[in-house]
Design a protein around this motif. Structure first.
Motif, PDB file in Angstrom:
ATOM      1  N   ARG A  70       0.863  -1.181   0.000  1.00 29.66           N
ATOM      2  CA  ARG A  70       0.000   0.000   0.000  1.00 29.66           C
ATOM      3  C   ARG A  70       0.900   1.230   0.000  1.00 29.66           C
ATOM      4  NH1 ARG A  70      -4.777   2.079   4.060  1.00 29.66           N
ATOM      5  NH2 ARG A  70      -3.135   2.116   5.637  1.00 29.66           N
ATOM      6  N   MET A 147      -8.325   2.344  -3.473  1.00 26.09           N
ATOM      7  CA  MET A 147      -9.062   2.362  -2.201  1.00 26.09           C
ATOM      8  C   MET A 147     -10.251   3.310  -2.287  1.00 26.09           C
ATOM      9  SD  MET A 147      -6.469   1.918   1.001  1.00 26.09           S
ATOM     10  CE  MET A 147      -7.853   1.631   2.103  1.00 26.09           C
ATOM     11  N   GLU A 149     -12.693   5.099   0.209  1.00 26.93           N
ATOM     12  CA  GLU A 149     -12.787   5.398   1.641  1.00 26.93           C
ATOM     13  C   GLU A 149     -13.248   6.832   1.892  1.00 26.93           C
ATOM     14  OE1 GLU A 149      -8.935   4.617   3.445  1.00 26.93           O
ATOM     15  OE2 GLU A 149      -7.845   5.443   1.748  1.00 26.93           O
ATOM     16  N   ASP A 175     -11.491   5.168   7.449  1.00 23.02           N
ATOM     17  CA  ASP A 175     -11.651   6.484   6.820  1.00 23.02           C
ATOM     18  C   ASP A 175     -13.073   6.685   6.310  1.00 23.02           C
ATOM     19  OD1 ASP A 175      -9.256   8.055   6.998  1.00 23.02           O
ATOM     20  OD2 ASP A 175      -8.279   6.477   5.848  1.00 23.02           O
TER      21      ASP A 175
END
Ligand code: 3PY
Ligand code: MG
Length: 255
Positions: A70, A147, A149, A175
């Motif tokens: 990541r 992602m 979020e 998040d």
């Protein structure tokens, strides 16, 4: 290495990945011996730098598993370098629009999909593949995951999924819970998150792309697998380490 294919086929009812922020390749060496399908090195909130991450990837490969990294927010140049170091997948946080998704693909896929620059020397060694074969197969061999979020990302989910070269979505429930409550709550296991997850799951299936999510522990990871997610996290390494220590102490005190 077949990771992309195994992920898409959802073998064994979905993959369970380790998640490590502590920047020590030897820690990776130990954890990778457990029955995880893959290992994520977290460079966003974890403390890996590029050199330690390259060594971490080598220890994941030593255990015969695919390594995932990541990247920090917007650090797409690092995505290319981590693929060069032999990562099988990149997870990019805070991808909120089709433009963000295109910038990610630009860094992670060779032409014609993107503009990834050539230099995968460690990747060739780790995959045991010729330069020619890597060039021909890298775009399908490696996995690019955006992602979701934020509210913006939820609103743009179809546009993000429609970007050619985005292979899947990773839902960040912490998040997302902060975003959905306008900063009022950290509630990664709330009903609002479950609702968002099922929406994202349906959109991923409609686009034929994979869906992954962060789970804080084994229970949450199990719920995700039951829902049909393709790859799940069952807690970060620090949580697992401390839970193991707590259990050992409690057990010893009971006898
Ligand atoms: C989140 O839940 O926000 C994540 O990024 C997963 O660690
Ligand atoms: Mg997050």
């Amino acid at each position: 290495n077949g990771f992309a294919g195994r992920l898409k086929r959802r073998e064994n009812g979905g993959m369970i990945s380790a998640w490590i922020g502590t920047p020590d390749p030897l820690f990776v060496n130990h954890l990778a011996q457990e029955d995880f399908d893959t290992v994520v090195l977290d460079m966003q909130h974890g403390m890996w730098d590029m050199a330690s991450a390259a060594n971490g990837i080598a220890h994941v490969r030593l255990a015969g598993k695919p390594a995932i990294a990541r990247i920090p927010v917007g650090d797409f140049a690092s995505a290319s370098r981590l693929l060069d170091a032999g990562a099988s997948a990149i997870i990019a946080p805070m991808i909120n629009s089709a433009d963000d998704a295109r910038a990610l693909v630009k860094a992670t896929k060779y032409p014609p999909l993107g503009e990834r620059s050539w230099g995968p020397s460690l990747a060739l060694n780790h995959f045991g593949i010729s330069a020619e074969d890597y060039l021909q197969s890298a775009n399908s061999l490696t996995v690019t995951i955006a992602m979701v979020e934020t509210r913006m990302a939820l609103d743009a989910i179809d546009e993000i999924l429609a970007v050619d070269g985005i292979d899947g979505i990773f839902v960040g429930p912490s998040d997302l819970s902060i975003a959905l409550s306008n900063g009022a709550r950290l509630a990664p296991e709330s009903a609002a998150i479950d609702q968002a997850l099922s929406t994202v799951l349906a959109r991923c299936r409609a686009h034929g792309k994979v869906i992954c999510a962060f789970g804080g522990d084994g229970d949450r990871a199990g719920q995700y697998l039951k829902l049909g997610l393709d790859l799940v996290i069952a807690g970060a390494e620090t949580a697992q380490l401390r839970a193991g220590a707590r259990t050992a102490i409690q057990t010893a005190r009971k006898i």
